[in-house]
Motif scaffolding. Structure first.
Motif, PDB file in Angstrom:
ATOM      1  N   VAL A  42      -2.110  20.973   5.171  1.00 20.67           N
ATOM      2  CA  VAL A  42      -0.841  20.444   5.173  1.00 20.67           C
ATOM      3  C   VAL A  42      -0.968  19.104   6.012  1.00 20.67           C
ATOM      4  CG1 VAL A  42       1.516  20.531   6.229  1.00 20.67           C
ATOM      5  CG2 VAL A  42       0.398  22.291   4.935  1.00 20.67           C
ATOM      6  N   VAL A  43      -0.701  18.019   5.823  1.00 21.80           N
ATOM      7  CA  VAL A  43      -0.476  16.702   6.280  1.00 21.80           C
ATOM      8  C   VAL A  43       0.731  16.405   6.996  1.00 21.80           C
ATOM      9  CG1 VAL A  43      -0.959  14.334   6.016  1.00 21.80           C
ATOM     10  CG2 VAL A  43      -2.495  15.912   4.751  1.00 21.80           C
ATOM     11  N   ASP A  44       0.657  16.010   8.262  1.00 25.62           N
ATOM     12  CA  ASP A  44       1.734  15.299   8.862  1.00 25.62           C
ATOM     13  C   ASP A  44       2.037  14.099   8.318  1.00 25.62           C
ATOM     14  OD1 ASP A  44       3.657  13.954  10.865  1.00 25.62           O
ATOM     15  OD2 ASP A  44       3.243  15.760  12.107  1.00 25.62           O
ATOM     16  N   LEU A  45       3.165  13.839   7.589  1.00 24.64           N
ATOM     17  CA  LEU A  45       3.529  12.504   6.924  1.00 24.64           C
ATOM     18  C   LEU A  45       3.651  11.423   7.948  1.00 24.64           C
ATOM     19  CD1 LEU A  45       3.823  14.473   4.453  1.00 24.64           C
ATOM     20  CD2 LEU A  45       5.532  12.934   3.779  1.00 24.64           C
ATOM     21  N   VAL A  46       4.596  11.651   8.712  1.00 29.00           N
ATOM     22  CA  VAL A  46       4.901  10.650   9.874  1.00 29.00           C
ATOM     23  C   VAL A  46       3.662  10.340  10.872  1.00 29.00           C
ATOM     24  CG1 VAL A  46       6.395   9.998  11.677  1.00 29.00           C
ATOM     25  CG2 VAL A  46       7.318  11.328   9.938  1.00 29.00           C
ATOM     26  N   GLU A  47       3.089  11.334  11.298  1.00 29.50           N
ATOM     27  CA  GLU A  47       1.848  10.970  12.358  1.00 29.50           C
ATOM     28  C   GLU A  47       0.823  10.428  11.666  1.00 29.50           C
ATOM     29  OE1 GLU A  47      -1.209  13.885  14.606  1.00 29.50           O
ATOM     30  OE2 GLU A  47       1.073  14.355  14.772  1.00 29.50           O
ATOM     31  N   GLN A  48       0.467  10.614  10.423  1.00 28.02           N
ATOM     32  CA  GLN A  48      -0.544  10.063   9.773  1.00 28.02           C
ATOM     33  C   GLN A  48      -0.430   9.042   8.587  1.00 28.02           C
ATOM     34  OE1 GLN A  48      -3.557  13.093   8.348  1.00 28.02           O
ATOM     35  NE2 GLN A  48      -2.715  14.626   9.726  1.00 28.02           N
ATOM     36  N   PRO A  62       9.687  11.150   4.153  1.00 30.24           N
ATOM     37  CA  PRO A  62      10.291  11.295   5.240  1.00 30.24           C
ATOM     38  C   PRO A  62      11.573  10.951   5.260  1.00 30.24           C
ATOM     39  CG  PRO A  62       8.113   9.970   5.733  1.00 30.24           C
ATOM     40  CD  PRO A  62       8.295  10.066   4.284  1.00 30.24           C
ATOM     41  N   THR A  63      12.288  10.093   4.741  1.00 30.49           N
ATOM     42  CA  THR A  63      13.657   9.549   4.694  1.00 30.49           C
ATOM     43  C   THR A  63      14.102   9.167   3.521  1.00 30.49           C
ATOM     44  OG1 THR A  63      15.222   8.251   6.043  1.00 30.49           O
ATOM     45  CG2 THR A  63      13.033   7.455   5.878  1.00 30.49           C
ATOM     46  N   MET A 118       0.881  -1.243  -0.014  1.00 32.69           N
ATOM     47  CA  MET A 118       0.108   0.110   0.077  1.00 32.69           C
ATOM     48  C   MET A 118       0.704   1.325   0.092  1.00 32.69           C
ATOM     49  SD  MET A 118      -2.904   1.365  -0.071  1.00 32.69           S
ATOM     50  CE  MET A 118      -4.083  -0.011   0.646  1.00 32.69           C
ATOM     51  N   LEU A 119       0.568   2.270  -0.785  1.00 31.34           N
ATOM     52  CA  LEU A 119       1.106   3.509  -0.897  1.00 31.34           C
ATOM     53  C   LEU A 119       0.390   4.561  -0.729  1.00 31.34           C
ATOM     54  CD1 LEU A 119       3.991   5.183  -1.821  1.00 31.34           C
ATOM     55  CD2 LEU A 119       2.664   5.436  -4.078  1.00 31.34           C
ATOM     56  N   ARG A 120       0.489   5.206   0.342  1.00 33.48           N
ATOM     57  CA  ARG A 120      -0.478   6.287   0.759  1.00 33.48           C
ATOM     58  C   ARG A 120      -0.001   7.485   0.162  1.00 33.48           C
ATOM     59  NH1 ARG A 120      -2.036   7.131   6.207  1.00 33.48           N
ATOM     60  NH2 ARG A 120      -4.380   7.430   5.367  1.00 33.48           N
ATOM     61  N   LEU A 121      -0.725   8.358  -0.355  1.00 36.32           N
ATOM     62  CA  LEU A 121      -0.308   9.540  -1.057  1.00 36.32           C
ATOM     63  C   LEU A 121      -1.326  10.716  -0.665  1.00 36.32           C
ATOM     64  CD1 LEU A 121       0.868  11.128  -3.628  1.00 36.32           C
ATOM     65  CD2 LEU A 121      -0.795  10.370  -4.850  1.00 36.32           C
ATOM     66  N   SER A 122      -0.539  11.874  -0.251  1.00 31.89           N
ATOM     67  CA  SER A 122      -1.324  13.106  -0.156  1.00 31.89           C
ATOM     68  C   SER A 122      -1.008  14.338  -1.153  1.00 31.89           C
ATOM     69  CB  SER A 122      -1.003  13.466   1.376  1.00 31.89           C
ATOM     70  OG  SER A 122      -1.757  14.982   1.623  1.00 31.89           O
ATOM     71  N   CYS A 123      -2.122  14.828  -1.779  1.00 34.13           N
ATOM     72  CA  CYS A 123      -1.792  16.034  -2.550  1.00 34.13           C
ATOM     73  C   CYS A 123      -3.212  16.816  -2.505  1.00 34.13           C
ATOM     74  CB  CYS A 123      -1.709  15.362  -3.778  1.00 34.13           C
ATOM     75  SG  CYS A 123      -3.096  14.612  -4.724  1.00 34.13           S
ATOM     76  N   GLY A 124      -3.073  18.085  -3.034  1.00 32.88           N
ATOM     77  CA  GLY A 124      -4.269  19.268  -3.050  1.00 32.88           C
ATOM     78  C   GLY A 124      -5.334  18.504  -3.772  1.00 32.88           C
ATOM     79  N   VAL A 125      -6.339  19.295  -3.380  1.00 30.97           N
ATOM     80  CA  VAL A 125      -7.516  18.464  -4.232  1.00 30.97           C
ATOM     81  C   VAL A 125      -7.753  18.753  -5.763  1.00 30.97           C
ATOM     82  CG1 VAL A 125     -10.288  18.876  -4.319  1.00 30.97           C
ATOM     83  CG2 VAL A 125      -8.986  19.059  -2.080  1.00 30.97           C
TER      84      VAL A 125
END
Length: 302
Positions: A131-137, A273-274, A93-100
């Protein structure tokens, strides 16, 4: 030698038919192989091999033990191959965040091609202008606009995006075309309700910078809705080129004040993140985005 090592030596002796042949295959001395078999038999308390000067054969206990050994060693080989493959083949699973707006118009149309290339990957797309916190979420990757703020994240440059001051031909016919940024104060401007940094329209004039804060009778929390209102003829909007370029090409929107705004661009980065132990799925997706958006982004190819 550990237990797995002893099993490996024993299986190799049986497979090769003798101590000397096993020693050559494993780059050991015959005496070292003989000692390993002796220790194994002492530990188990049974004789596994019948030895003579000319032949070697399995005892009944040795045959049963050999069959179990080969299954165990095969399972170990398969487990190692699976782990190694997981570190070389994109999967999971790859979780991706981006603007609408960017997600809908630029990233979503690419996902099918990516998944065809990497059928063992699943993608979860989180579209938000916050803005999404990548590590926390637990997000693997975010696509973000603007100058970088979080130095703890690794950034891969994708493209630069221009913004356009634009309106529909119908609006401009009714209200006129502003010739200078100062004239925008006499127009109905569409603006963001929850992203104040997007409501700073900075123009370049001979005297330097000319800042303008839009005012009007409509605001929204996302560019998609503002885009819809601009198309409907409600007012003037500042929107990303990736969103409006097709409409400009089709005559549905008109760029205005270009001489005061054309050189202002915003960088787009893929953030994660890294760099350490970067998963194949993440590396593959970042490389895929770079391939699709560089060196010329798709909205500039229209």
């Amino acid at each position: 030698m550990d237990k797995i090592g002893e099993l490996t030596v024993f299986a190799k002796v049986v497979d090769e038919g003798g101590f000397s042949a096993a020693a050559r295959a494993m780059n050991l001395t015959p005496s070292a192989v003989s000692k390993q078999i002796g220790r194994l038999e002492d530990r188990l308390g049974v004789r596994l091999l019948n030895r003579t000067t000319r032949s070697l054969s399995l005892t009944p206990e040795g045959r049963s033990f050999y069959e179990r050994c080969t299954r165990i060693l095969s399972d170990i080989d398969e487990a190692e191959a699976e782990v190694t493959s997981a570190h070389t083949t994109p999967r999971g699973m790859l979780r991706l965040s981006c603007g609408v707006a960017f997600g809908r118009h630029q990233v979503s149309p690419l996902i099918s091609e990516f998944l065809e290339r990497y059928p063992d990957v699943q993608v979860e797309m989180i579209q938000t202008d916050s803005v999404v916190d990548l590590v926390e979420q637990g997000v693997d990757l975010a696509v973000r606009f603007g100058e970088l703020q979080d130095s703890s994240l690794v950034a891969r440059f994708l493209a630069r995006s221009k913004r356009a001051i634009c309106a529909s031909p119908e609006y401009l016919e009714r209200h006129g075309v502003p010739q200078h940024p100062s004239e925008l104060q006499d127009h109905n401007c569409l603006f963001f309700s929850t992203l104040p940094h997007l409501n700073e329209w900075i123009f370049k004039v001979p005297e330097g910078e000319y800042p303008f804060r839009p005012q009007g009778n409509f605001s929204a929390n996302n560019g998609e809705t503002i885009h819809d209102m601009a198309l409907s003829g409600l007012g003037i909007a500042r929107l990303a080129e990736f969103l409006v370029a097709p409409d400009v090409r089709d005559g549905k929107l008109v760029r205005i004040l270009q001489d005061y705004y054309r050189d202002i661009t915003v960088p787009i980065h893929a953030l994660y993140p890294t760099r350490r132990h970067l998963s194949p799925k993440l590396r593959a997706f970042v490389d895929f985005l770079v391939e699709k958006f560089s060196p010329v982004p798709p909205w500039e190819r229209l």
